[in-house]
Design a protein around this motif. Structure first.
Motif, mmCIF file in Angstrom:
data_model
loop_
_atom_site.group_PDB
_atom_site.id
_atom_site.type_symbol
_atom_site.label_atom_id
_atom_site.label_comp_id
_atom_site.label_asym_id
_atom_site.label_seq_id
_atom_site.Cartn_x
_atom_site.Cartn_y
_atom_site.Cartn_z
ATOM 1 N N ASP A 1 75.843 44.600 99.919
ATOM 2 C CA ASP A 1 75.062 45.743 99.476
ATOM 3 C C ASP A 1 75.753 47.015 99.954
ATOM 4 O OD1 ASP A 1 74.145 46.316 102.227
ATOM 5 O OD2 ASP A 1 72.745 44.655 101.948
ATOM 6 N N TRP A 2 75.166 48.161 99.647
ATOM 7 C CA TRP A 2 75.780 49.452 99.988
ATOM 8 C C TRP A 2 75.902 49.634 101.500
ATOM 9 C CZ3 TRP A 2 78.386 52.626 96.974
ATOM 10 C CH2 TRP A 2 78.692 53.915 97.442
ATOM 11 N N SER B 1 70.595 51.449 95.189
ATOM 12 C CA SER B 1 70.025 50.098 95.177
ATOM 13 C C SER B 1 70.921 49.126 94.467
ATOM 14 C CB SER B 1 68.659 50.112 94.522
ATOM 15 O OG SER B 1 68.742 50.682 93.248
#
Length: 175
Positions: free
Chosen positions: A98-99, A175
């Motif tokens: 994820d980020w 997201s």
């Protein structure tokens, strides 16, 4: 074999060996650990969200790391670099969990990456971020969701990474 042909053969063989030796000098990416410090700010790279970069320079045993892609691209495209680049690796954000956790071993050669430029995302140091992907289709999907344009490393204008920016604080991660 006549002397001119022999000399030509030896010269060609030497040049081919030199080319192979030059290519062999490009080091592989290394795992990003908590010891990796960002080149410009000397902060721990793994304490920042978003894509990272590592650049291997001629004459240095270890790569220099960057907590934000924009900083790495500014280093590469800027006039202040004084060493030859042997290898330039970037986080493959298509393979990132994820980020917030861009990964420690999902490096790709920057020359082969599809970069999303102008997306509505900020990097680890709070500036607008440029996001690399190994898969151009994932880069297109990201651009469709977050804005921006997909470009190759060569297509990214120097002004995009060298111009001053307003730092965005307390921004929500994508997201």
């Amino acid at each position: 074999m006549t002397r001119p042909i022999l000399v030509s053969f030896l010269l060609a063989t030497t040049l081919l060996a030199a080319c192979k030796e030059e290519r062999a000098q490009a080091p592989d990416p290394i795992t990003m650990t908590s010891d990796a410090l960002s080149h410009f700010c000397m902060m721990q790279v793994d304490n920042h969200p978003g894509p990272k970069a590592q650049i291997h320079l001629k004459g240095l045993p270890d790569p220099i790391f960057f907590a934000q892609m924009r900083d790495a691209l500014a280093y590469v495209k800027g006039p202040e670099r004084d060493a030859d680049i042997l290898a330039f690796y970037v986080s493959d954000m298509g393979a990132a969990p994820d980020w917030e956790t861009p990964g420690i071993d999902n490096w790709i050669a920057a020359e082969t990456a599809a970069f999303v430029v102008g997306a509505d995302v900020t990097g680890g140091m709070g500036a607008p971020e440029i996001v690399p992907f190994s898969d151009p289709a994932l880069a297109q999907d990201f651009a469709a969701d977050k804005g921006g344009e997909v470009m190759s490393l060569e297509e990214i204008p120097a002004a995009t990474v060298l111009a001053p920016v307003d730092i965005i604080l307390n921004e929500e991660p994508p997201s």
